[in-house]
Design a protein around this motif. Structure first.
Motif, PDB file in Angstrom:
ATOM      1  N   GLY A  65       0.822  -1.215   0.000  1.00 33.33           N
ATOM      2  CA  GLY A  65       0.000   0.000   0.000  1.00 33.33           C
ATOM      3  C   GLY A  65       0.852   1.260   0.000  1.00 33.33           C
ATOM      4  O   GLY A  65       0.574   2.206  -0.752  1.00 33.33           O
ATOM      5  N   THR A 137      -5.674   2.253  -9.632  1.00 34.69           N
ATOM      6  CA  THR A 137      -5.479   3.440  -8.786  1.00 34.69           C
ATOM      7  C   THR A 137      -4.989   4.666  -9.560  1.00 34.69           C
ATOM      8  O   THR A 137      -5.429   5.787  -9.285  1.00 34.69           O
ATOM      9  CB  THR A 137      -4.475   3.140  -7.655  1.00 34.69           C
ATOM     10  OG1 THR A 137      -3.237   2.676  -8.236  1.00 34.69           O
ATOM     11  CG2 THR A 137      -5.007   2.084  -6.710  1.00 34.69           C
ATOM     12  N   MET A 188      -5.568   8.590   0.394  1.00 33.83           N
ATOM     13  CA  MET A 188      -6.580   7.720   1.004  1.00 33.83           C
ATOM     14  C   MET A 188      -7.261   6.835  -0.041  1.00 33.83           C
ATOM     15  O   MET A 188      -7.456   5.644   0.177  1.00 33.83           O
ATOM     16  CB  MET A 188      -7.631   8.561   1.729  1.00 33.83           C
ATOM     17  CG  MET A 188      -7.156   9.095   3.066  1.00 33.83           C
ATOM     18  SD  MET A 188      -6.437   7.816   4.119  1.00 33.83           S
ATOM     19  CE  MET A 188      -7.813   6.704   4.332  1.00 33.83           C
ATOM     20  N   LEU A 189      -7.614   7.432  -1.187  1.00 31.18           N
ATOM     21  CA  LEU A 189      -8.286   6.643  -2.217  1.00 31.18           C
ATOM     22  C   LEU A 189      -7.369   5.535  -2.732  1.00 31.18           C
ATOM     23  O   LEU A 189      -7.792   4.373  -2.886  1.00 31.18           O
ATOM     24  CB  LEU A 189      -8.714   7.549  -3.376  1.00 31.18           C
ATOM     25  CG  LEU A 189      -9.532   6.879  -4.468  1.00 31.18           C
ATOM     26  CD1 LEU A 189     -10.872   6.403  -3.925  1.00 31.18           C
ATOM     27  CD2 LEU A 189      -9.762   7.834  -5.637  1.00 31.18           C
ATOM     28  N   PHE A 191      -4.770   4.093  -1.206  1.00 26.44           N
ATOM     29  CA  PHE A 191      -4.511   3.056  -0.197  1.00 26.44           C
ATOM     30  C   PHE A 191      -5.720   2.125  -0.051  1.00 26.44           C
ATOM     31  O   PHE A 191      -5.564   0.903   0.044  1.00 26.44           O
ATOM     32  CB  PHE A 191      -4.172   3.699   1.142  1.00 26.44           C
ATOM     33  CG  PHE A 191      -3.731   2.702   2.176  1.00 26.44           C
ATOM     34  CD1 PHE A 191      -2.448   2.186   2.167  1.00 26.44           C
ATOM     35  CD2 PHE A 191      -4.616   2.267   3.151  1.00 26.44           C
ATOM     36  CE1 PHE A 191      -2.043   1.255   3.106  1.00 26.44           C
ATOM     37  CE2 PHE A 191      -4.224   1.336   4.099  1.00 26.44           C
ATOM     38  CZ  PHE A 191      -2.932   0.830   4.084  1.00 26.44           C
ATOM     39  N   ILE A 192      -6.914   2.699  -0.053  1.00 27.13           N
ATOM     40  CA  ILE A 192      -8.122   1.872   0.126  1.00 27.13           C
ATOM     41  C   ILE A 192      -8.337   0.955  -1.079  1.00 27.13           C
ATOM     42  O   ILE A 192      -8.672  -0.224  -0.925  1.00 27.13           O
ATOM     43  CB  ILE A 192      -9.353   2.771   0.358  1.00 27.13           C
ATOM     44  CG1 ILE A 192      -9.242   3.437   1.734  1.00 27.13           C
ATOM     45  CG2 ILE A 192     -10.637   1.976   0.279  1.00 27.13           C
ATOM     46  CD1 ILE A 192     -10.294   4.473   2.006  1.00 27.13           C
ATOM     47  N   LEU A 195      -5.758  -1.760  -0.857  1.00 29.77           N
ATOM     48  CA  LEU A 195      -6.095  -2.664   0.253  1.00 29.77           C
ATOM     49  C   LEU A 195      -7.163  -3.682  -0.137  1.00 29.77           C
ATOM     50  O   LEU A 195      -7.119  -4.834   0.301  1.00 29.77           O
ATOM     51  CB  LEU A 195      -6.578  -1.822   1.443  1.00 29.77           C
ATOM     52  CG  LEU A 195      -7.092  -2.556   2.676  1.00 29.77           C
ATOM     53  CD1 LEU A 195      -5.948  -3.294   3.362  1.00 29.77           C
ATOM     54  CD2 LEU A 195      -7.737  -1.575   3.649  1.00 29.77           C
ATOM     55  N   SER A 196      -8.102  -3.273  -0.971  1.00 29.76           N
ATOM     56  CA  SER A 196      -9.250  -4.134  -1.275  1.00 29.76           C
ATOM     57  C   SER A 196      -9.049  -5.015  -2.504  1.00 29.76           C
ATOM     58  O   SER A 196      -9.980  -5.709  -2.903  1.00 29.76           O
ATOM     59  CB  SER A 196     -10.498  -3.272  -1.463  1.00 29.76           C
ATOM     60  OG  SER A 196     -10.302  -2.355  -2.515  1.00 29.76           O
ATOM     61  N   PHE A 235     -10.115  -4.639   8.849  1.00 30.46           N
ATOM     62  CA  PHE A 235     -10.077  -4.013   7.527  1.00 30.46           C
ATOM     63  C   PHE A 235     -10.445  -2.540   7.612  1.00 30.46           C
ATOM     64  O   PHE A 235      -9.901  -1.706   6.890  1.00 30.46           O
ATOM     65  CB  PHE A 235     -11.064  -4.737   6.604  1.00 30.46           C
ATOM     66  CG  PHE A 235     -10.445  -5.212   5.341  1.00 30.46           C
ATOM     67  CD1 PHE A 235      -9.761  -6.414   5.295  1.00 30.46           C
ATOM     68  CD2 PHE A 235     -10.519  -4.462   4.187  1.00 30.46           C
ATOM     69  CE1 PHE A 235      -9.173  -6.850   4.132  1.00 30.46           C
ATOM     70  CE2 PHE A 235      -9.933  -4.893   3.016  1.00 30.46           C
ATOM     71  CZ  PHE A 235      -9.267  -6.097   2.983  1.00 30.46           C
ATOM     72  N   PHE A 236     -11.379  -2.215   8.498  1.00 30.83           N
ATOM     73  CA  PHE A 236     -11.807  -0.828   8.676  1.00 30.83           C
ATOM     74  C   PHE A 236     -10.726   0.008   9.368  1.00 30.83           C
ATOM     75  O   PHE A 236     -10.512   1.171   9.047  1.00 30.83           O
ATOM     76  CB  PHE A 236     -13.105  -0.814   9.500  1.00 30.83           C
ATOM     77  CG  PHE A 236     -13.420   0.494  10.155  1.00 30.83           C
ATOM     78  CD1 PHE A 236     -13.831   1.580   9.404  1.00 30.83           C
ATOM     79  CD2 PHE A 236     -13.291   0.645  11.525  1.00 30.83           C
ATOM     80  CE1 PHE A 236     -14.116   2.797  10.020  1.00 30.83           C
ATOM     81  CE2 PHE A 236     -13.569   1.855  12.139  1.00 30.83           C
ATOM     82  CZ  PHE A 236     -13.980   2.934  11.383  1.00 30.83           C
ATOM     83  N   PRO A 239      -7.054   1.544   7.076  1.00 31.58           N
ATOM     84  CA  PRO A 239      -6.962   2.872   6.444  1.00 31.58           C
ATOM     85  C   PRO A 239      -7.054   4.025   7.426  1.00 31.58           C
ATOM     86  O   PRO A 239      -6.462   5.084   7.195  1.00 31.58           O
ATOM     87  CB  PRO A 239      -8.144   2.893   5.465  1.00 31.58           C
ATOM     88  CG  PRO A 239      -9.005   1.762   5.811  1.00 31.58           C
ATOM     89  CD  PRO A 239      -8.201   0.780   6.572  1.00 31.58           C
TER      90      PRO A 239
END
Length: 258
Positions: A65, A137, A188-189, A191-192, A195-196, A235-236, A239
Protein backbone atom coordinates in the motif's frame (compact mmCIF):
# COMPACT_ATOMS: atom_id res chain seq x y z
CA UNK A 1 -30.11 22.50 6.67
CA UNK A 2 -28.54 20.82 3.62
CA UNK A 3 -25.38 20.09 5.62
CA UNK A 4 -27.42 18.42 8.36
CA UNK A 5 -29.28 16.27 5.84
CA UNK A 6 -26.00 15.37 4.11
CA UNK A 7 -24.31 14.50 7.43
CA UNK A 8 -27.32 12.41 8.53
CA UNK A 9 -27.38 10.46 5.27
CA UNK A 10 -23.59 9.99 5.35
CA UNK A 11 -23.73 8.75 8.94
CA UNK A 12 -26.59 6.37 8.22
CA UNK A 13 -25.02 4.88 5.10
CA UNK A 14 -21.36 4.69 6.16
CA UNK A 15 -20.97 5.09 9.92
CA UNK A 16 -24.07 3.27 11.16
CA UNK A 17 -23.00 -0.20 9.86
CA UNK A 18 -19.44 0.30 11.17
CA UNK A 19 -20.80 1.25 14.59
CA UNK A 20 -22.14 -2.30 14.95
CA UNK A 21 -19.00 -4.09 13.77
CA UNK A 22 -17.15 -4.04 17.09
CA UNK A 23 -20.02 -5.33 19.31
CA UNK A 24 -20.94 -7.84 16.60
CA UNK A 25 -17.38 -9.21 16.68
CA UNK A 26 -17.79 -10.03 20.41
CA UNK A 27 -21.44 -11.12 20.32
CA UNK A 28 -22.52 -14.71 19.96
CA UNK A 29 -25.85 -15.66 18.42
CA UNK A 30 -26.92 -12.01 18.23
CA UNK A 31 -30.10 -12.21 16.17
CA UNK A 32 -32.94 -9.88 15.31
CA UNK A 33 -34.96 -8.56 17.23
CA UNK A 34 -32.49 -8.75 20.15
CA UNK A 35 -31.23 -5.23 20.93
CA UNK A 36 -28.34 -6.50 23.08
CA UNK A 37 -26.48 -9.80 22.65
CA UNK A 38 -27.00 -12.48 25.31
CA UNK A 39 -23.32 -13.32 25.60
CA UNK A 40 -20.01 -11.73 24.66
CA UNK A 41 -17.15 -14.02 23.70
CA UNK A 42 -13.69 -13.81 22.15
CA UNK A 43 -14.16 -16.75 19.77
CA UNK A 44 -14.11 -14.61 16.64
CA UNK A 45 -10.95 -12.73 17.66
CA UNK A 46 -9.30 -16.02 18.64
CA UNK A 47 -10.15 -17.38 15.19
CA UNK A 48 -8.72 -14.24 13.63
CA UNK A 49 -5.43 -14.32 15.56
CA UNK A 50 -5.06 -18.06 15.03
CA UNK A 51 -4.73 -17.38 11.31
CA UNK A 52 -1.00 -18.18 10.84
CA UNK A 53 -0.51 -15.74 7.95
CA UNK A 54 -2.23 -12.74 9.57
CA UNK A 55 0.90 -10.81 10.63
CA UNK A 56 2.67 -11.53 7.35
CA UNK A 57 -0.43 -10.45 5.42
CA UNK A 58 -0.70 -7.21 7.40
CA UNK A 59 2.96 -6.32 6.83
CA UNK A 60 2.82 -7.17 3.12
CA UNK A 61 -0.45 -5.22 2.73
CA UNK A 62 1.03 -2.13 4.39
CA UNK A 63 4.28 -2.38 2.40
CA UNK A 64 2.47 -2.75 -0.93
CA UNK A 65 0.00 0.00 0.00
CA UNK A 66 2.78 2.47 0.89
CA UNK A 67 4.75 1.76 -2.31
CA UNK A 68 1.58 2.06 -4.44
CA UNK A 69 0.74 5.38 -2.76
CA UNK A 70 4.27 6.78 -3.30
CA UNK A 71 4.35 5.76 -6.98
CA UNK A 72 0.85 7.20 -7.48
CA UNK A 73 1.86 10.51 -5.89
CA UNK A 74 4.99 10.86 -8.05
CA UNK A 75 3.15 10.02 -11.28
CA UNK A 76 0.08 11.98 -10.19
CA UNK A 77 2.10 15.17 -9.60
CA UNK A 78 3.86 14.92 -12.97
CA UNK A 79 0.86 13.84 -15.04
CA UNK A 80 -1.65 16.12 -13.32
CA UNK A 81 0.52 19.20 -13.73
CA UNK A 82 1.41 18.34 -17.32
CA UNK A 83 -2.21 17.81 -18.34
CA UNK A 84 -3.46 20.88 -16.49
CA UNK A 85 -0.80 23.53 -17.20
CA UNK A 86 0.57 22.56 -20.61
CA UNK A 87 -0.86 22.34 -24.10
CA UNK A 88 0.75 19.91 -26.54
CA UNK A 89 -0.08 17.86 -29.60
CA UNK A 90 -1.87 14.58 -28.82
CA UNK A 91 -2.85 15.69 -25.31
CA UNK A 92 -6.40 14.33 -25.67
CA UNK A 93 -5.15 10.93 -26.87
CA UNK A 94 -2.61 10.67 -24.04
CA UNK A 95 -5.30 11.61 -21.53
CA UNK A 96 -7.61 8.92 -22.93
CA UNK A 97 -4.82 6.32 -22.68
CA UNK A 98 -4.11 7.30 -19.06
CA UNK A 99 -7.81 6.99 -18.22
CA UNK A 100 -8.27 3.72 -20.17
CA UNK A 101 -7.92 1.40 -17.12
CA UNK A 102 -11.16 2.93 -15.77
CA UNK A 103 -13.03 2.00 -18.96
CA UNK A 104 -11.48 -1.45 -19.50
CA UNK A 105 -12.13 -4.18 -16.89
CA UNK A 106 -9.09 -4.51 -14.63
CA UNK A 107 -9.19 -8.30 -14.86
CA UNK A 108 -8.69 -8.18 -18.63
CA UNK A 109 -5.63 -5.94 -18.19
CA UNK A 110 -4.33 -8.11 -15.34
CA UNK A 111 -4.56 -11.30 -17.41
CA UNK A 112 -2.58 -9.61 -20.20
CA UNK A 113 -0.01 -8.28 -17.73
CA UNK A 114 0.31 -11.72 -16.14
CA UNK A 115 1.79 -13.19 -19.33
CA UNK A 116 4.26 -10.30 -19.56
CA UNK A 117 5.18 -10.50 -15.89
CA UNK A 118 5.89 -14.24 -16.20
CA UNK A 119 8.37 -13.49 -19.01
CA UNK A 120 10.20 -10.75 -17.09
CA UNK A 121 10.08 -12.49 -13.70
CA UNK A 122 7.62 -10.21 -11.90
CA UNK A 123 4.85 -12.81 -11.51
CA UNK A 124 4.50 -14.21 -7.97
CA UNK A 125 6.51 -11.22 -6.68
CA UNK A 126 5.37 -8.30 -4.52
CA UNK A 127 6.78 -5.83 -7.08
CA UNK A 128 4.46 -7.28 -9.73
CA UNK A 129 1.53 -6.87 -7.33
CA UNK A 130 2.52 -3.22 -6.81
CA UNK A 131 2.54 -2.65 -10.57
CA UNK A 132 -0.84 -4.29 -11.11
CA UNK A 133 -2.33 -2.23 -8.26
CA UNK A 134 -1.40 0.85 -10.29
CA UNK A 135 -3.99 -0.21 -12.91
CA UNK A 136 -7.09 0.63 -10.82
CA UNK A 137 -5.48 3.44 -8.79
CA UNK A 138 -3.42 5.59 -11.16
CA UNK A 139 -6.28 6.92 -13.36
CA UNK A 140 -8.08 8.27 -10.27
CA UNK A 141 -4.87 9.80 -8.90
CA UNK A 142 -4.12 11.56 -12.19
CA UNK A 143 -7.69 12.85 -12.33
CA UNK A 144 -7.51 14.14 -8.74
CA UNK A 145 -4.17 15.92 -9.33
CA UNK A 146 -5.33 17.41 -12.60
CA UNK A 147 -8.34 18.90 -10.82
CA UNK A 148 -6.05 20.14 -8.04
CA UNK A 149 -3.71 21.88 -10.49
CA UNK A 150 -6.72 23.31 -12.37
CA UNK A 151 -7.89 24.95 -9.13
CA UNK A 152 -4.34 26.11 -8.30
CA UNK A 153 -3.81 27.79 -11.69
CA UNK A 154 -0.59 28.79 -13.40
CA UNK A 155 -0.38 32.46 -12.39
CA UNK A 156 0.63 31.89 -8.79
CA UNK A 157 3.49 29.64 -9.93
CA UNK A 158 4.55 32.12 -12.62
CA UNK A 159 4.65 34.93 -10.04
CA UNK A 160 7.14 32.95 -8.01
CA UNK A 161 9.32 32.33 -11.06
CA UNK A 162 9.31 36.04 -12.01
CA UNK A 163 10.61 36.78 -8.50
CA UNK A 164 13.55 34.46 -9.14
CA UNK A 165 12.43 31.66 -6.83
CA UNK A 166 13.73 28.23 -7.81
CA UNK A 167 11.34 25.54 -9.07
CA UNK A 168 12.11 23.34 -6.05
CA UNK A 169 11.32 26.22 -3.65
CA UNK A 170 8.06 26.93 -5.52
CA UNK A 171 7.15 23.24 -5.29
CA UNK A 172 7.86 23.07 -1.54
CA UNK A 173 6.43 26.44 -0.49
CA UNK A 174 3.46 26.86 -2.89
CA UNK A 175 2.44 23.64 -4.62
CA UNK A 176 2.71 21.21 -1.70
CA UNK A 177 0.82 23.35 0.87
CA UNK A 178 -1.93 24.41 -1.54
CA UNK A 179 -2.33 20.90 -2.94
CA UNK A 180 -2.48 19.24 0.48
CA UNK A 181 -6.25 18.46 0.23
CA UNK A 182 -5.59 16.94 -3.20
CA UNK A 183 -2.69 14.87 -1.84
CA UNK A 184 -4.80 13.71 1.11
CA UNK A 185 -7.63 12.59 -1.20
CA UNK A 186 -5.26 10.76 -3.53
CA UNK A 187 -3.42 9.03 -0.67
CA UNK A 188 -6.58 7.72 1.00
CA UNK A 189 -8.29 6.64 -2.22
CA UNK A 190 -5.15 4.89 -3.47
CA UNK A 191 -4.51 3.06 -0.20
CA UNK A 192 -8.12 1.87 0.13
CA UNK A 193 -8.27 0.64 -3.48
CA UNK A 194 -4.95 -1.18 -3.06
CA UNK A 195 -6.09 -2.66 0.25
CA UNK A 196 -9.25 -4.13 -1.28
CA UNK A 197 -7.64 -5.76 -4.32
CA UNK A 198 -8.24 -9.51 -4.16
CA UNK A 199 -8.51 -10.76 -7.76
CA UNK A 200 -5.56 -8.74 -9.12
CA UNK A 201 -3.35 -9.81 -6.20
CA UNK A 202 -4.37 -13.45 -6.62
CA UNK A 203 -3.61 -13.40 -10.37
CA UNK A 204 -0.23 -11.66 -10.25
CA UNK A 205 0.81 -12.79 -6.75
CA UNK A 206 -0.13 -16.39 -7.56
CA UNK A 207 -0.75 -17.18 -3.90
CA UNK A 208 2.89 -16.40 -3.05
CA UNK A 209 2.17 -12.78 -2.17
CA UNK A 210 -0.37 -12.91 0.65
CA UNK A 211 -2.20 -9.70 1.52
CA UNK A 212 -4.99 -9.12 4.03
CA UNK A 213 -7.60 -9.35 1.27
CA UNK A 214 -6.27 -12.81 0.33
CA UNK A 215 -7.11 -14.22 3.75
CA UNK A 216 -10.14 -11.99 4.34
CA UNK A 217 -12.33 -12.76 1.33
CA UNK A 218 -12.31 -16.57 1.75
CA UNK A 219 -13.90 -15.98 5.16
CA UNK A 220 -17.00 -14.72 3.33
CA UNK A 221 -17.75 -18.39 2.71
CA UNK A 222 -18.19 -18.70 6.46
CA UNK A 223 -21.74 -18.28 7.72
CA UNK A 224 -20.46 -16.95 11.04
CA UNK A 225 -21.20 -13.19 11.15
CA UNK A 226 -19.08 -12.77 14.30
CA UNK A 227 -15.89 -13.90 12.55
CA UNK A 228 -16.71 -11.72 9.55
CA UNK A 229 -17.26 -8.74 11.86
CA UNK A 230 -13.83 -9.15 13.49
CA UNK A 231 -12.13 -9.34 10.07
CA UNK A 232 -14.14 -6.39 8.80
CA UNK A 233 -13.19 -4.31 11.83
CA UNK A 234 -9.48 -4.93 11.17
CA UNK A 235 -10.08 -4.01 7.53
CA UNK A 236 -11.81 -0.83 8.68
CA UNK A 237 -9.03 0.11 11.11
CA UNK A 238 -6.16 -0.18 8.63
CA UNK A 239 -6.96 2.87 6.44
CA UNK A 240 -7.86 4.89 9.55
CA UNK A 241 -4.45 4.16 11.09
CA UNK A 242 -2.79 4.93 7.75
CA UNK A 243 -4.58 8.30 7.60
CA UNK A 244 -3.47 9.12 11.16
CA UNK A 245 0.15 8.26 10.32
CA UNK A 246 -0.09 10.40 7.19
CA UNK A 247 -1.41 13.37 9.18
CA UNK A 248 1.37 12.95 11.76
CA UNK A 249 3.91 12.86 8.91
CA UNK A 250 2.44 16.05 7.42
CA UNK A 251 2.63 17.86 10.79
CA UNK A 252 6.24 16.77 11.33
CA UNK A 253 7.11 17.91 7.81
CA UNK A 254 5.49 21.31 8.40
CA UNK A 255 7.34 21.66 11.71
CA UNK A 256 10.64 20.73 10.06
CA UNK A 257 10.04 23.16 7.17
CA UNK A 258 9.23 25.93 9.66
Amino acid sequence: MKKKIYFTLFSFVFLFPIFFLLPQSFAWNWRWPQMVPDTFQLRAWNALFQEPRLIEALLVTILIGIVVVVVNLVLGFLSGKGLSHHQFKGKTIIEMILMAPILVPSLAIALGLHVTFIKIGLANHWLGVVLVHLVPTLPYTIRIFRSGYDRLGKRILEQGMTLGVSKWKIFCSIELPLLLPTIRSAVMLTFIISLSQYALTAIIGGGTVVTLAMIYYPFFQSSNPTVLASFSFVFFLLPILFLLLFEVGVKLLKKWAG
